[in-house]
Structures are given as structure tokens and as C-alpha cells.
Design a protein around this motif. Sequence first.
Motif, PDB file in Angstrom:
ATOM      1  N   SER A 166       0.843  -1.207   0.000  1.00 48.71           N
ATOM      2  CA  SER A 166       0.000   0.000   0.000  1.00 48.71           C
ATOM      3  C   SER A 166       0.873   1.250   0.000  1.00 48.71           C
ATOM      4  O   SER A 166       0.578   2.232  -0.671  1.00 48.71           O
ATOM      5  N   LEU A 167       1.944   1.178   0.777  1.00 46.86           N
ATOM      6  CA  LEU A 167       2.867   2.303   0.851  1.00 46.86           C
ATOM      7  C   LEU A 167       3.598   2.500  -0.479  1.00 46.86           C
ATOM      8  O   LEU A 167       3.695   3.606  -1.002  1.00 46.86           O
ATOM      9  N   LYS A 176       2.676   1.564  -3.405  1.00 46.50           N
ATOM     10  CA  LYS A 176       1.766   2.015  -4.448  1.00 46.50           C
ATOM     11  C   LYS A 176       1.529   3.516  -4.339  1.00 46.50           C
ATOM     12  O   LYS A 176       1.451   4.231  -5.333  1.00 46.50           O
ATOM     13  N   TYR A 177       1.423   3.982  -3.118  1.00 38.46           N
ATOM     14  CA  TYR A 177       1.162   5.395  -2.905  1.00 38.46           C
ATOM     15  C   TYR A 177       2.296   6.268  -3.430  1.00 38.46           C
ATOM     16  O   TYR A 177       2.081   7.347  -3.949  1.00 38.46           O
ATOM     17  N   LEU A 178       3.511   5.755  -3.310  1.00 34.23           N
ATOM     18  CA  LEU A 178       4.680   6.587  -3.594  1.00 34.23           C
ATOM     19  C   LEU A 178       5.240   6.404  -4.999  1.00 34.23           C
ATOM     20  O   LEU A 178       5.918   7.290  -5.510  1.00 34.23           O
ATOM     21  N   SER A 179       4.972   5.260  -5.633  1.00 31.49           N
ATOM     22  CA  SER A 179       5.733   4.906  -6.836  1.00 31.49           C
ATOM     23  C   SER A 179       5.002   5.237  -8.134  1.00 31.49           C
ATOM     24  O   SER A 179       3.781   5.234  -8.202  1.00 31.49           O
TER      25      SER A 179
END
Lengths: 347, 338
Positions: free
Chosen positions: B222-223, B225-228
Motif C-alpha cells: 500500500s505504501l 503504491k502510494y509513492l511509486s
Amino acid sequence: MGDHMLEIKDLRVSFHTYAGEVQALGGINFTVGQSEILAVVGESGCGKSVTAQSILRLHNKDTIDYKQGEILYKGRDLLALSEKEMQKIRGREISMIFQDPMTSLNPTLTIGKQITEAILKHSDKEGNSTNQREANKQAAGLIRSVGIANPDLRLKQYPHELSGGMRQRIMIAIAMSCSPEILIADEPTTALDVTVQAQILDLMKALQIKSGASIVIITHNMGVVANIAQKVIIMYGGVVVEKGTSGDIFYRPKHPYTWGLLKSIFRLNKDKNEPLIPIDGIPPDLLAPPKGCPFAPRCDYAMKVCREQMPREYSFGSAHTCDCWLSDENCPLEVKDWRNGDVKYKQ
Amino acid sequence: MSNINSNTDVNHSNPLLEVRSLKKYFKVGRRQFLKAVDGITFHIYQGETFGLVGESGCGKSTTGRAIARLYSLTGGEILYDGMDISKFKGKAATRYAFDVQMVFQDPYASLDPRMTVESIVAEGMKIHRMYNSEQTRAKVYELLEKVGLNKEHAARFPHEFSGGQRQRIGIARALAVNPKFLVCDEPVSALDVSIQAQIINLLRDLQREFNLTYLFIAHDLSLVKYLSDRIGVMYLGSLLEVAPAEELYKNPLHPYTRALLSAIPVPDPAEESERTRILLQGDVQSPINTPEQCKFYSRCKYAEARCRERIPPLVETTEGHWIACALNKELNTDAYAI
Ligand SMILES: Nc1ncnc2c1ncn2[C@@H]1O[C@H](COP(=O)(O)OP(=O)(O)OP(=O)(O)O)[C@@H](O)[C@H]1O
Ligand SMILES: Nc1ncnc2c1ncn2[C@@H]1O[C@H](COP(=O)(O)OP(=O)(O)OP(=O)(O)O)[C@@H](O)[C@H]1O
Ligand code: SF4
Ligand SMILES: [Mg+2]
Ligand SMILES: [Mg+2]
């Protein structure tokens, strides 16, 4: 209120260290019902493990100081029991799974030896005499019940020969081997991968349904909470700031810390353009906890009273409580929408 | 693509970094090799964030460390700006050591406890003799402010800081030598959720300000996906799927990615109770002397004979969406629908 398996009443716990008195728990209250799954959530250092370990009285007597309160297990105060009586309860009536299974498994003994020892010890206490052969058979059954294939091979192996997920499942098998009334799991999946985590959570739910045990699970993962918990307590700085059903906490949260927690988690379906809203600042130092609300230094809504006086517990419906001055009827602020930080003064 | 990095210019014609058939084996016994990374290929564009996810031990850190030239390679090559990094010597090697910096998982272990924050942040600048001592000090203060600390913190020691603050110090240290590329190896895994968000926001702001390129390693999808912008999914030394973040989440193809996505608990009880999980059979295989076949074979519900013929190569199924699976495009058909 007779049906509580466990009732923690105004528990205050301190540690005496060289640096001074660490006020780890500042008077906490909560209950665990029969075959209920309760999640304990909060930041690192907020007192989750101390709470769990206090229930089993696992701390070193020289440093810990149970200053006040009661831990009632089926109505009996565990803090008043002798060490000998406590030993009968540990592992047999209340079992615990630790975060790192490596530290609680003995590296020099095979898995089989460790499980059969637990089985034999408990059958002794029950007064039935299980022999080694039967114990082996039970051990293989237990291992299979936690989803591990090839139990006969696994029983002969040493802890380091197994993956982290397998070790954790073995710990659960050992913890469940004597069908405890309460299973306390301190971050049982934190070190594991999500695919294995899903297996462990399913396993714990299945055991709760099958044996009717109550489960206290400590975690900082709100996804895990949503998956498994019926009730939730939110801790911050050594106190319980909010508690309620899972629905209360996720859909009707009342405490600014719970709001912050829900706003700062990453969600798979989160839009990238939606900013992440962190909680600024850091948790309080328990060597010198703030006089008022422990969250006040980081709280967007903090008022003068928050810094001076600890808020009392306010109730919303049957199980939902929140310790925050915003819940007071005399509070001048009205939070319209916590998601957007929409706050108004009541006229 | 609408994403958080829209402020930085991702240059899609120009990969800053290319990893080609990278292999890193560790010898762990007389004839035993631990295949930490076993032939992975991907590239990272200038200005983008490439996320690398996967189970513990799948080879993410080894990949990051190989890129930072901390290992000699067992096979394959890594190109930076089109040049083979293993051939860098003298000035080029120094240049690369400036350009590529690492931010580590453990903010406790990665800072020398006997050094002040100032000397930690200044170390790189001093080694590379970038500034005189006055300039260095000014630069340290400036960096500390950039990462949300201040000059009062400069004279203090790491143990006086919280985990999140220590991670800020680690980031200031990495930025001190004006890098272009940051390998962030689980930079927030050791931190509390509320603190994680602080650091992620900081990394995002710094990326915009300095036009940085990130390899972001984490096990939390989830993290990532949020950043990449794009994400690579690793399993037991293989890269099984590469796709733009949104696409990977909406249309996962590889059986492992599908299981992984279905296993991530979502922080919403109603949604959680309705989800169906793809449960994986078996346990993670040992990475030692793994056979030349699909690494996911032992746990995959679609496993069949052709999966054992070789390690399936990464191939593009639709534009920008790559998978390494013997079933390849068939995964996109109804027979294999989730
Ligand atoms: N044996 C001890 N001696 C002194 N202080 C202690 C001891 N055990 C815990 N503490 C302190 O008590 C507080 C609560 O610790 P606890 O281990 O319960 O935190 P936690 O909520 O479990 O955090 P984490 O998520 O990091 O496990 C902390 O400030 C900790 O430093
Ligand atoms: N120096 C080494 N010698 C031997 N084996 C190693 C060495 N470094 C890493 N390994 C092994 O290589 C494999 C990949 O390790 P790596 O650290 O890259 O995994 P990772 O994906 O970063 O995992 P994590 O999420 O746990 O950090 C693991 O099996 C690890 O035990
Ligand atoms: S009591 Fe005050 S400081 Fe504490 S959470 Fe409520 S509003 Fe914030
Ligand atoms: Mg703990
Ligand atoms: Mg790693």
C-alpha cells in the motif's frame, strides 16, 4: 458484568530505572468478554506490551511497580495471587504469543521436544498421564492443525530450520495445546509477510470459533484490526484514549489521536493526489508524562484545559468511550468533520 | 498519468539506471549457493520512483546494494546513464559514489552513536572535500532544516532522537553530497504509522525540489503504491511483474501478485469481511540451490509442466506491463480470471 473473562481496572504501572520512574501505564480500564477478539492499538512505547505482560505478571519484580488497580480474571485479581498460583494460570488458562518467535522457542531443542514437553506438563497438572507416544501423536496433530504440512519431518527440526511464519505457527500450536481461556498475542504477525499474515489471522479466528477462547491481539496495523477484531482499544502515552467496537473506531471515531491514526495510514485504494496527513511531533516521554492529556502536544484541537487537566472518560452508547475534552458538553469547540479538520466554535 | 510526482519530470526516453539480468549468489556451503538475486531486469527513468516489493528475503536489499556498488555481481550488468557501473574507476567512481546514496531501514543501526549529528551529516562532504569548514557547517544547518530538524540538533548524538528524527538525520546525510539517485531501503518500516507519513511526505517534497530519482524498497505494497510511478514485484530472487502502480493494483496478472494483493488487510472492517483471499499453499522455498524453474512453482495453483522448463523471462504483455510466468498472456484470459 459477570461475563467478563478479563477486566482491567484503573491499572497503574511504573518501572524504576536509573533515569527515573517510567510511568508506563497511567490508569487503564478495559474488559474482554467470553470468546471475544480485542485488538490493542497504539504507537511504539505507548504501553501495549506492558499491559499484556502485566496480565501474566511476566516482569522482573525488582523493577516493576504495580502502583494501583486490579486485573480480574474470571473475577479473581491476578495481582493478588502468589507466584505459585500464577504459574498454574500461565500457559494453561492464559497463553501468550510473543512478537519474535525465535526468542521464545528454545534453539537447542527440536520442535517436537518443545511441543511434547508442553503437552506432558499440562497433562500432568490435569492429573491424566499422557505418555510420550500419545504426546508425539498429539503434537503432530497440533502442527497439522496450524496448516503445516509434513508434521513428522517438522517435529524433528530445530527452530532455525523453519521460516518465520512456520515458527510463529508453531508458537500458536504450543499456545493452543492446552486450550487456554485467553490467548494474548503480542504483534504475532509483525515480522511476517502479508500472505503468511493472512494465514495466521485465519488460524486465530478459527481457534476462537472452535474452542471459544478470548483473544487479545496487540498490533499497530489497522488492516489487521479491521480483519480480526470485534472490539478495539486505542492507547496513547500509557493510557487508553478510546475504546469501542470495531465499527465505532473505524466509522465513528471520537478521539483526535484515532482521527490522526486513520488519516495517516496508507490505503491501497488511496488516491495519490490525496495528501497523507501525518501527526506532527513525537509521543510523550513517559519519564515525565505531561500533566494534562498526553496527546495535547500533538493535538490540532488542544485547548488550555487539555494541557492542564487529564480528560475524563466520556461514554457514547454501550461500549464506546473516549477520553478527550472535546467530548465534554461544555467544550467550546465543535468538530464538524474531522477528516477535513473542520472546527467551529459553538456560539 | 496523474500522480504525486507530476511536479517532477519523469523522462521516459531516458532510463537513468538499467539493471540487466542481474545475479547475485552468496556461497553458503561447499557447493551451496544462495541465489539472492537470480537474473532480474528492469530500468528506472530519470525523475521517477520505482517501487520494489516482495516478501522478506526475496532479494530487494541485495538488489539495492548491488546498485550502490556494495557487491561484486555474480552475473549481469548495471548501467548508469548508459555506462557499466562495474567499470567505473577514479573520478567516475567518485562521481557515482556522490550520485547514488542509500537511506537505510534501521535508523538506529545506521548512525554511528559516537558521532554528533553535525559530523554524521558532514562526513560525506568532508571525505569528498566539497567545501571549507565554514561552508560545510552552513550546509549542515541548511540540510537539517530541509529535513525538518534545526541547527540546535547539530551538536547532539543519535540516541537523543526518536526513530523518525533519526531517519531524518539519515536522509540529511544522504542529501549532503547532492545525489541524483536515492536507494531507499525500507526507510519507514521501523517507524510508527503517524511518523511514517511524516517521512514519506518529506521524501516526496525532496524529490520535487531536487528532481531526484528513487528506488523505493519496501514490503508494504500500500505504501509502495502510494509513492511509486512503477512497481516491481520480487519473489525468491526473481522479478515476477513490473507495471505502472495503478495498473498493477487494478489489473495484477502474475498469480503471486494476485495473492499478495488479496492478502493485504484493508483498514475497513466492512470491506475486510467481504474480501476473498487467494490463499497460498505450501511454504516459501529455500533460496539455496533453487532449481532453474519458476520460483513460485511450489506455491502456485496454476503450476504445470512448462513452469519447470526454465526460469520464465520477463515479457511485456500489454504496454508497460511485464510478467515473468510460463503462462504469460494466457493469464489475461477468462480461464485464469481471479
Ligand atoms: N522493563 C522495563 N524497564 C523500564 N521501562 C520499560 C520496561 N518495559 C517497558 N518500559 C517502558 O514502558 C513504556 C511502554 O513500553 P511497551 O513495551 O509496553 O510499549 P509498546 O506499546 O509495546 O511498544 P512497541 O510497539 O514498541 O512494542 C515504554 O516507554 C518503555 O520504554
Ligand atoms: N551477505 C550475505 N551472505 C549470505 N546470504 C545473504 C547475504 N545477504 C543476504 N543474503 C540472503 O539473500 C537473500 C536475500 O536477502 P535480502 O536482504 O536481499 O532480502 P530482502 O528482500 O531485502 O528481505 P527483507 O525484506 O527481509 O529485508 C536472503 O535469503 C538473505 O538471507
Ligand atoms: S483532550 Fe484536548 S489535547 Fe487531548 S485529544 Fe482531546 S482535544 Fe486533543
Ligand atoms: Mg510491544
Ligand atoms: Mg531488506
